[in-house]
Design an enzyme around this catalytic site. Sequence first.
Site, PDB file in Angstrom:
ATOM      1  N   HIS A  96       0.853  -1.187   0.000  1.00 62.09           N
ATOM      2  CA  HIS A  96       0.000   0.000   0.000  1.00 62.09           C
ATOM      3  C   HIS A  96       0.889   1.238   0.000  1.00 62.09           C
ATOM      4  O   HIS A  96       1.962   1.240   0.572  1.00 62.09           O
ATOM      5  CB  HIS A  96      -0.891   0.016   1.252  1.00 62.09           C
ATOM      6  CG  HIS A  96      -2.057   0.928   1.110  1.00 62.09           C
ATOM      7  ND1 HIS A  96      -1.967   2.267   1.372  1.00 62.09           N
ATOM      8  CD2 HIS A  96      -3.325   0.708   0.690  1.00 62.09           C
ATOM      9  CE1 HIS A  96      -3.140   2.838   1.151  1.00 62.09           C
ATOM     10  NE2 HIS A  96      -3.986   1.908   0.730  1.00 62.09           N
ATOM     11  N   ASP A 127      -8.025  -5.147  -0.719  1.00 60.72           N
ATOM     12  CA  ASP A 127      -8.430  -5.886  -1.918  1.00 60.72           C
ATOM     13  C   ASP A 127      -8.131  -7.365  -1.836  1.00 60.72           C
ATOM     14  O   ASP A 127      -8.624  -8.151  -2.647  1.00 60.72           O
ATOM     15  CB  ASP A 127      -7.718  -5.293  -3.144  1.00 60.72           C
ATOM     16  CG  ASP A 127      -8.141  -3.855  -3.360  1.00 60.72           C
ATOM     17  OD1 ASP A 127      -7.306  -2.956  -3.150  1.00 60.72           O
ATOM     18  OD2 ASP A 127      -9.321  -3.644  -3.673  1.00 60.72           O
TER      19      ASP A 127
HETATM   20  C1  SDX Z   1      -5.870   0.416  -3.117  1.00 62.78           C
HETATM   21  O1  SDX Z   1      -4.196   4.836  -1.871  1.00 62.78           O
HETATM   22  C2  SDX Z   1      -5.174   4.188  -1.395  1.00 62.78           C
HETATM   23  O2  SDX Z   1      -5.681   4.462  -0.332  1.00 62.78           O
HETATM   24  C3  SDX Z   1      -5.680   3.069  -2.248  1.00 62.78           C
HETATM   25  C4  SDX Z   1      -6.735   2.193  -1.616  1.00 62.78           C
HETATM   26  C5  SDX Z   1      -8.013   2.946  -1.411  1.00 62.78           C
HETATM   27  O3  SDX Z   1      -8.798   2.522  -0.558  1.00 62.78           O
HETATM   28  O4  SDX Z   1      -8.281   3.900  -2.190  1.00 62.78           O
HETATM   29  O5  SDX Z   1      -6.275   1.704  -0.373  1.00 62.78           O
HETATM   30  C6  SDX Z   1      -7.066   1.000  -2.496  1.00 62.78           C
HETATM   31  O6  SDX Z   1      -5.515   0.827  -4.178  1.00 62.78           O
HETATM   32  C7  SDX Z   1      -5.070  -0.627  -2.377  1.00 62.78           C
HETATM   33  C8  SDX Z   1      -3.811  -1.094  -3.179  1.00 62.78           C
HETATM   34  C9  SDX Z   1      -4.319  -2.109  -4.199  1.00 62.78           C
HETATM   35  N1  SDX Z   1      -3.207  -2.461  -5.135  1.00 62.78           N
HETATM   36  C10 SDX Z   1      -2.653  -3.666  -5.116  1.00 62.78           C
HETATM   37  O7  SDX Z   1      -2.899  -4.540  -4.289  1.00 62.78           O
HETATM   38  C11 SDX Z   1      -1.666  -3.892  -6.251  1.00 62.78           C
HETATM   39  C12 SDX Z   1      -0.404  -4.552  -5.689  1.00 62.78           C
HETATM   40  N2  SDX Z   1       0.286  -3.577  -4.853  1.00 62.78           N
HETATM   41  C13 SDX Z   1       1.388  -2.859  -5.483  1.00 62.78           C
HETATM   42  O8  SDX Z   1       1.121  -2.497  -6.820  1.00 62.78           O
HETATM   43  C14 SDX Z   1       1.895  -1.747  -4.592  1.00 62.78           C
HETATM   44  O9  SDX Z   1       2.005  -2.230  -3.323  1.00 62.78           O
HETATM   45  C15 SDX Z   1       1.147  -0.437  -4.519  1.00 62.78           C
HETATM   46  C16 SDX Z   1       0.875   0.145  -5.855  1.00 62.78           C
HETATM   47  C17 SDX Z   1      -0.128  -0.614  -3.781  1.00 62.78           C
HETATM   48  C18 SDX Z   1       2.061   0.496  -3.772  1.00 62.78           C
HETATM   49  O10 SDX Z   1       3.211   0.630  -4.587  1.00 62.78           O
HETATM   50  P1  SDX Z   1       4.474   1.357  -4.058  1.00 62.78           P
HETATM   51  O11 SDX Z   1       4.088   2.646  -3.412  1.00 62.78           O
HETATM   52  O12 SDX Z   1       5.552   1.393  -5.103  1.00 62.78           O
HETATM   53  O13 SDX Z   1       4.927   0.395  -2.910  1.00 62.78           O
HETATM   54  P2  SDX Z   1       6.090   0.714  -2.021  1.00 62.78           P
HETATM   55  O14 SDX Z   1       6.745   2.011  -2.304  1.00 62.78           O
HETATM   56  O15 SDX Z   1       5.585   0.509  -0.664  1.00 62.78           O
HETATM   57  O16 SDX Z   1       7.144  -0.431  -2.489  1.00 62.78           O
HETATM   58  C19 SDX Z   1       8.187  -0.711  -1.680  1.00 62.78           C
HETATM   59  C20 SDX Z   1       8.863  -1.936  -2.253  1.00 62.78           C
HETATM   60  C21 SDX Z   1       9.283  -1.792  -3.701  1.00 62.78           C
HETATM   61  O17 SDX Z   1      10.409  -2.633  -3.854  1.00 62.78           O
HETATM   62  P3  SDX Z   1      11.906  -1.972  -3.647  1.00 62.78           P
HETATM   63  O18 SDX Z   1      12.009  -0.880  -4.694  1.00 62.78           O
HETATM   64  O19 SDX Z   1      11.953  -1.442  -2.229  1.00 62.78           O
HETATM   65  O20 SDX Z   1      12.858  -3.109  -3.874  1.00 62.78           O
HETATM   66  O21 SDX Z   1       7.943  -3.052  -2.238  1.00 62.78           O
HETATM   67  C22 SDX Z   1       7.787  -3.544  -3.562  1.00 62.78           C
HETATM   68  C23 SDX Z   1       8.161  -2.421  -4.485  1.00 62.78           C
HETATM   69  O22 SDX Z   1       8.594  -2.967  -5.717  1.00 62.78           O
HETATM   70  N3  SDX Z   1       6.380  -3.917  -3.702  1.00 62.78           N
HETATM   71  C24 SDX Z   1       5.951  -5.124  -4.067  1.00 62.78           C
HETATM   72  C25 SDX Z   1       4.562  -5.066  -4.007  1.00 62.78           C
HETATM   73  N4  SDX Z   1       4.187  -3.844  -3.609  1.00 62.78           N
HETATM   74  C26 SDX Z   1       5.336  -3.141  -3.430  1.00 62.78           C
HETATM   75  N5  SDX Z   1       6.608  -6.249  -4.427  1.00 62.78           N
HETATM   76  C27 SDX Z   1       5.828  -7.326  -4.747  1.00 62.78           C
HETATM   77  N6  SDX Z   1       4.452  -7.326  -4.695  1.00 62.78           N
HETATM   78  C28 SDX Z   1       3.812  -6.227  -4.335  1.00 62.78           C
HETATM   79  N7  SDX Z   1       2.462  -6.230  -4.287  1.00 62.78           N
END
Ligand code: SDX
Length: 393
Positions: A270, A327
């Site tokens: 998130h 989700d």
């Molecule tokens: C919603 O904003 C909101 O409030 C949204 C929401 C709402 O109610 O409106 O809460 C609803 O959108 C929830 C999120 C739903 N999306 C997903 O479940 C899709 C999968 N999640 C990822 O796409 C991701 O976690 C995000 C988009 C949600 C967040 O992306 P970020 O901001 O890039 O995540 P981060 O900065 O915390 O990442 C840190 C690290 C990164 O790796 P490094 O660069 O540190 O090596 O974690 C990794 C990211 O690559 N990472 C993941 C991951 N999510 C982050 N690796 C594997 N699987 C994942 N799901």
Amino acid sequence: QLGYFTYDPGFMATGSCESGITFIDGDEGILLHRGYKIAELAEQSDFLEVCYLLLNGELPNAGQKQEFDQGITYHTMVHEQMQFFLRGFRRDAHPMAVMTGMVGGMSAFYHDSLDIHDPHQRMVSAHRLIAKMPTLAAMAYKYSIGQPVVYPRNEMSYSENFLHMMFGVPCEDWKSNPVITKAMDRILILHADHEQNASTSTVRLAGSSGANPFACIAAGIASLWGPAHGGANEAVLSMLQQIGHKDRIPEFVKRAKDKNDSFRLMGFGHRVYKNYDPRATVMQKTCHEVLSQLGVKDPLLDLAMELERIALEDPYFVERKLYPNVDFYSGIILRAMGFPTSMFTVLFAVARTVGWISQWKEMIEDPSQKIGRPRQLYTGETERPFVPLAKRG
Ligand code: SDX
């Protein structure tokens, strides 16, 4: 000399704003709506009461609740001509495409008579959107499966009416299931608002130009559709079906950690929560309740639980504080309730409409509000003279 990054003291330049509607502490896993904990609202309130709270800032008394509920109930029908709009779509159009079009189209049916600077008329547009979203969503679903549209019933509650329009058929009486109705209401509450997420920021930016609320909500629906945002619930189910069996979980967890692989664990992580999403906790409990009370044994739930267990023990996810989000479980519950995956994000849009319109209303009512105007850090070419075609390489 490159350009410079400046701040518009107003709203969108830094992607931030002031709001008193929802508070999130991502590190502590706290979510409050107007000061009330999401878990208490989900357990003790109902969706229309939470709508009243988000819009007005206080929980309603008995009289206010009855008046608000009636105001919504008596606006659940949509203009009959919206059916012609609906029939312009292909039957296999994604329901989110239909919702984006139909809600935007409401600008033509309902907006021209509304002055958004009049407080009463602002609330009318809010009521109409909250009231009509379930009807439009069910119309989109019925159209996609070739069944006749089922009209709303005024004696039903909001969630019951939505389920009735989704799964009822004109040729037989529809029997509501209180377990599913309660779960539906709880799912709507859990998705109602979430501070300045991508789709809410889209609605605020669109609204900051003075665009009508129906067009702004259509913009929010478009933004929510993305798999990184509201489209994640549909993507979680596809991911679980792709994994197929718990023996294959390690293979996919490895892929999720591989920077060269675009695979992500959908439903994990998130932008704000670096702790457990408090909504996921309630959603997981509801998931087990619904499946056990319906006697549904869904291997995908077992797979989801095993995936959660493995991921939460894996240092990659633990170090990055990647926990299941709202989700992760919602898709499994919706599947058990009979929703096709294509309708999962539509349901999210139905619920989030009250959050979008509450945030839009808060912005419009702020006398210091200006049009959003994000700035940039310019990284392009510095000034250079034009080169005629004959002199180019
Ligand atoms: C919603 O904003 C909101 O409030 C949204 C929401 C709402 O109610 O409106 O809460 C609803 O959108 C929830 C999120 C739903 N999306 C997903 O479940 C899709 C999968 N999640 C990822 O796409 C991701 O976690 C995000 C988009 C949600 C967040 O992306 P970020 O901001 O890039 O995540 P981060 O900065 O915390 O990442 C840190 C690290 C990164 O790796 P490094 O660069 O540190 O090596 O974690 C990794 C990211 O690559 N990472 C993941 C991951 N999510 C982050 N690796 C594997 N699987 C994942 N799901």
